[in-house]
Design a protein around this motif. Structure first.
Motif, PDB file in Angstrom:
ATOM      1  N   GLU A 202       0.833  -1.204   0.000  1.00 19.82           N
ATOM      2  CA  GLU A 202       0.000   0.000   0.000  1.00 19.82           C
ATOM      3  C   GLU A 202       0.868   1.254   0.000  1.00 19.82           C
ATOM      4  N   TRP A 203       1.938   1.244   0.796  1.00 23.23           N
ATOM      5  CA  TRP A 203       2.814   2.405   0.864  1.00 23.23           C
ATOM      6  C   TRP A 203       3.516   2.657  -0.465  1.00 23.23           C
ATOM      7  N   ARG A 204       4.019   1.588  -1.067  1.00 31.77           N
ATOM      8  CA  ARG A 204       4.716   1.759  -2.341  1.00 31.77           C
ATOM      9  C   ARG A 204       3.748   2.183  -3.443  1.00 31.77           C
ATOM     10  N   THR A 205       2.541   1.638  -3.424  1.00 34.25           N
ATOM     11  CA  THR A 205       1.540   2.033  -4.415  1.00 34.25           C
ATOM     12  C   THR A 205       1.220   3.513  -4.286  1.00 34.25           C
ATOM     13  N   PHE A 206       1.111   3.975  -3.060  1.00 28.94           N
ATOM     14  CA  PHE A 206       0.775   5.390  -2.850  1.00 28.94           C
ATOM     15  C   PHE A 206       1.911   6.309  -3.285  1.00 28.94           C
ATOM     16  N   PHE A 207       3.126   6.041  -2.795  1.00 25.60           N
ATOM     17  CA  PHE A 207       4.228   6.965  -3.026  1.00 25.60           C
ATOM     18  C   PHE A 207       4.807   6.875  -4.430  1.00 25.60           C
ATOM     19  N   GLN A 208       4.818   5.691  -5.041  1.00 28.07           N
ATOM     20  CA  GLN A 208       5.484   5.524  -6.328  1.00 28.07           C
ATOM     21  C   GLN A 208       4.521   5.483  -7.512  1.00 28.07           C
ATOM     22  N   VAL A 209       3.235   5.241  -7.267  1.00 28.26           N
ATOM     23  CA  VAL A 209       2.290   5.119  -8.376  1.00 28.26           C
ATOM     24  C   VAL A 209       1.239   6.225  -8.340  1.00 28.26           C
ATOM     25  N   MET A 210       0.487   6.305  -7.248  1.00 28.49           N
ATOM     26  CA  MET A 210      -0.651   7.205  -7.191  1.00 28.49           C
ATOM     27  C   MET A 210      -0.244   8.654  -6.949  1.00 28.49           C
ATOM     28  N   LEU A 211       0.709   8.875  -6.076  1.00 29.94           N
ATOM     29  CA  LEU A 211       1.115  10.245  -5.766  1.00 29.94           C
ATOM     30  C   LEU A 211       1.686  10.980  -6.978  1.00 29.94           C
ATOM     31  N   PRO A 212       2.572  10.353  -7.791  1.00 34.39           N
ATOM     32  CA  PRO A 212       3.040  11.064  -8.991  1.00 34.39           C
ATOM     33  C   PRO A 212       1.923  11.375  -9.975  1.00 34.39           C
ATOM     34  N   MET A 213       0.885  10.547 -10.025  1.00 34.03           N
ATOM     35  CA  MET A 213      -0.217  10.814 -10.942  1.00 34.03           C
ATOM     36  C   MET A 213      -1.052  12.015 -10.500  1.00 34.03           C
ATOM     37  N   ALA A 214      -1.011  12.340  -9.225  1.00 35.64           N
ATOM     38  CA  ALA A 214      -1.741  13.504  -8.709  1.00 35.64           C
ATOM     39  C   ALA A 214      -0.853  14.739  -8.625  1.00 35.64           C
ATOM     40  N   LYS A 215       0.257  14.749  -9.328  1.00 35.84           N
ATOM     41  CA  LYS A 215       1.208  15.854  -9.249  1.00 35.84           C
ATOM     42  C   LYS A 215       0.594  17.212  -9.604  1.00 35.84           C
ATOM     43  N   PRO A 216      -0.286  17.320 -10.629  1.00 34.91           N
ATOM     44  CA  PRO A 216      -0.899  18.636 -10.892  1.00 34.91           C
ATOM     45  C   PRO A 216      -1.669  19.191  -9.696  1.00 34.91           C
ATOM     46  N   GLY A 217      -2.451  18.336  -9.046  1.00 32.75           N
ATOM     47  CA  GLY A 217      -3.182  18.791  -7.876  1.00 32.75           C
ATOM     48  C   GLY A 217      -2.267  19.153  -6.723  1.00 32.75           C
ATOM     49  N   LEU A 218      -1.217  18.374  -6.521  1.00 35.23           N
ATOM     50  CA  LEU A 218      -0.252  18.666  -5.462  1.00 35.23           C
ATOM     51  C   LEU A 218       0.428  20.013  -5.692  1.00 35.23           C
ATOM     52  N   ALA A 219       0.784  20.286  -6.946  1.00 30.80           N
ATOM     53  CA  ALA A 219       1.435  21.565  -7.250  1.00 30.80           C
ATOM     54  C   ALA A 219       0.509  22.737  -6.969  1.00 30.80           C
ATOM     55  N   ALA A 220      -0.744  22.607  -7.370  1.00 25.13           N
ATOM     56  CA  ALA A 220      -1.691  23.707  -7.186  1.00 25.13           C
ATOM     57  C   ALA A 220      -1.959  23.976  -5.718  1.00 25.13           C
ATOM     58  N   VAL A 221      -2.238  22.926  -4.958  1.00 28.30           N
ATOM     59  CA  VAL A 221      -2.573  23.138  -3.547  1.00 28.30           C
ATOM     60  C   VAL A 221      -1.342  23.579  -2.757  1.00 28.30           C
ATOM     61  N   ALA A 222      -0.155  23.153  -3.168  1.00 32.73           N
ATOM     62  CA  ALA A 222       1.067  23.604  -2.492  1.00 32.73           C
ATOM     63  C   ALA A 222       1.269  25.104  -2.690  1.00 32.73           C
ATOM     64  N   ILE A 223       1.016  25.587  -3.893  1.00 31.80           N
ATOM     65  CA  ILE A 223       1.165  27.020  -4.154  1.00 31.80           C
ATOM     66  C   ILE A 223       0.163  27.826  -3.342  1.00 31.80           C
ATOM     67  N   MET A 224      -1.087  27.392  -3.325  1.00 33.69           N
ATOM     68  CA  MET A 224      -2.108  28.140  -2.589  1.00 33.69           C
ATOM     69  C   MET A 224      -1.868  28.089  -1.087  1.00 33.69           C
ATOM     70  N   ASN A 225      -1.409  26.953  -0.599  1.00 33.39           N
ATOM     71  CA  ASN A 225      -1.061  26.878   0.826  1.00 33.39           C
ATOM     72  C   ASN A 225       0.111  27.793   1.154  1.00 33.39           C
ATOM     73  N   PHE A 226       1.101  27.830   0.281  1.00 28.67           N
ATOM     74  CA  PHE A 226       2.252  28.706   0.509  1.00 28.67           C
ATOM     75  C   PHE A 226       1.817  30.169   0.584  1.00 28.67           C
ATOM     76  N   LEU A 227       0.971  30.579  -0.350  1.00 25.75           N
ATOM     77  CA  LEU A 227       0.507  31.970  -0.347  1.00 25.75           C
ATOM     78  C   LEU A 227      -0.256  32.292   0.929  1.00 25.75           C
ATOM     79  N   GLY A 228      -1.141  31.375   1.338  1.00 26.85           N
ATOM     80  CA  GLY A 228      -1.934  31.623   2.533  1.00 26.85           C
ATOM     81  C   GLY A 228      -1.118  31.623   3.808  1.00 26.85           C
ATOM     82  N   LEU A 229      -0.184  30.685   3.930  1.00 31.02           N
ATOM     83  CA  LEU A 229       0.618  30.593   5.152  1.00 31.02           C
ATOM     84  C   LEU A 229       1.651  31.714   5.239  1.00 31.02           C
ATOM     85  N   TRP A 230       2.224  32.101   4.127  1.00 37.09           N
ATOM     86  CA  TRP A 230       3.222  33.168   4.145  1.00 37.09           C
ATOM     87  C   TRP A 230       2.594  34.494   4.586  1.00 37.09           C
ATOM     88  N   ASN A 231       1.348  34.737   4.178  1.00 39.50           N
ATOM     89  CA  ASN A 231       0.676  35.986   4.515  1.00 39.50           C
ATOM     90  C   ASN A 231      -0.152  35.900   5.795  1.00 39.50           C
TER      91      ASN A 231
END
Length: 300
Positions: A202-231
């Motif tokens: 389960e861990w390998r499936t999440f980190f090596q298979v599923m997580l890279p496929m969700a990279k667009p969503g991860l990038a977007a939410v990381a940027i918005m979280n950064f903006l909100g937390l920095w300010n």
């Protein structure tokens, strides 16, 4: 393919030209014109104060009052040195990077794992947990200040950077789970099952298979979280009163209020530029991921 078949599927050039040349209706033109005017006005509202602040960061206080919209007489970085060294913005900048960076890593890791489990597995009470996360988005932050104060005080983390990091993570976690839930929900189950067949845990499936496929969503939410937390201002100003652990938002407020009417406006404008430049750089560098990911995540 035969000639007849090619002729049948060939698009008529005249018809294609007519489709491309289809005229917009008058209402479309009006809406488009109004939209462009509103966007132009909004751009001026945002850009002109920032440009004025940038020019003021190279002036002395006397120059700012004498010629507020003129160019600086001398283009030097004395105000930036004063803000960074004399007004202690260097350590505050470092504190902000530590707090926001650590909180961002933790919230992305925990949020991705939580969203993945809620979206991909039939866990008892998963819907209740998901709706509680949504309820966290509607809960005003200022109502939680007093409970957070006593919780951190009981844990011995009040007025510390680790306490601020934990608070930031709790503050950003509901939005992260809500945003990533749709991305993990839309990923094909066949790929997950294929990973299981190949012997992946389960861990390998999440980190090596599923997580890279969700990279667009991860990038977007990381940027918005950064903006909100920095300010973020309310949480640190309420839960972090130790001046050695101040972050930039607290430093700006303290700088503006401590000097009374003797504020060094040139240094203050330089401090504002120091505070907003990292946010602008992050947004400029990653705006493509943000625009594409938001539309993809909200449409699924």
């Amino acid at each position: 393919m035969s000639l007849d078949t090619r002729a049948a599927v060939t698009v008529d050039p005249k018809a294609a030209k007519q489709i491309r040349a289809t005229k917009s209706t008058n209402s479309d033109k009006v809406v488009g014109g109004v939209s462009h005017v509103v966007l132009a006005l909004w751009s001026l509202v945002v850009i002109l104060p920032m440009l004025w602040t940038l020019l003021g960061s190279f002036k002395t206080t006397k120059e700012i009052f004498k010629s507020p919209f003129g160019l600086p007489a001398n283009w030097n970085f004395d105000n930036y040195v004063n803000a960074w060294v004399k007004n202690n913005f260097g350590p505050m900048f470092l504190n902000t990077v530590i707090v926001v960076g650590s909180a961002l890593i933790l919230v992305m890791l925990l949020g991705a794992m939580c969203a993945y489990v809620l979206a991909r597995f039939s866990v008892p009470g998963s819907r209740v947990i998901y709706y509680l996360m949504l309820a966290g988005l509607t809960f005003p932050v200022f109502l939680a200040i007093v409970p957070l104060f006593f919780v951190l005080q009981g844990m011995g983390l009040l007025n510390t950077l680790p306490g601020l990091i934990i608070t930031y993570v709790a503050f950003a976690l509901p939005f992260t789970v809500f945003f990533l839930f749709s991305f993990f929900k839309s990923l094909p189950y066949e790929i997950q099952e294929a990973a299981y067949v190949d012997g992946a845990s389960e861990w390998r499936t999440f980190f090596q298979v599923m997580l890279p496929m969700a990279k667009p969503g991860l990038a977007a939410v990381a940027i918005m979280n950064f903006l909100g937390l920095w300010n973020q201002f309310l949480l640190p100003i309420s839960l972090n009163t130790n001046q050695d652990n101040y972050v930039l938002s607290q430093g700006m407020a303290a700088f503006a209020s401590s000097a009374g009417y003797q504020v060094d406006f040139g240094a203050m404008f330089a401090a504002v530029i120091i505070t907003i430049v990292p946010v602008l750089l992050v947004y400029i560098l990653f705006q493509r991921q943000l625009q594409g990911s938001v539309s993809q995540g909200t449409s699924k």
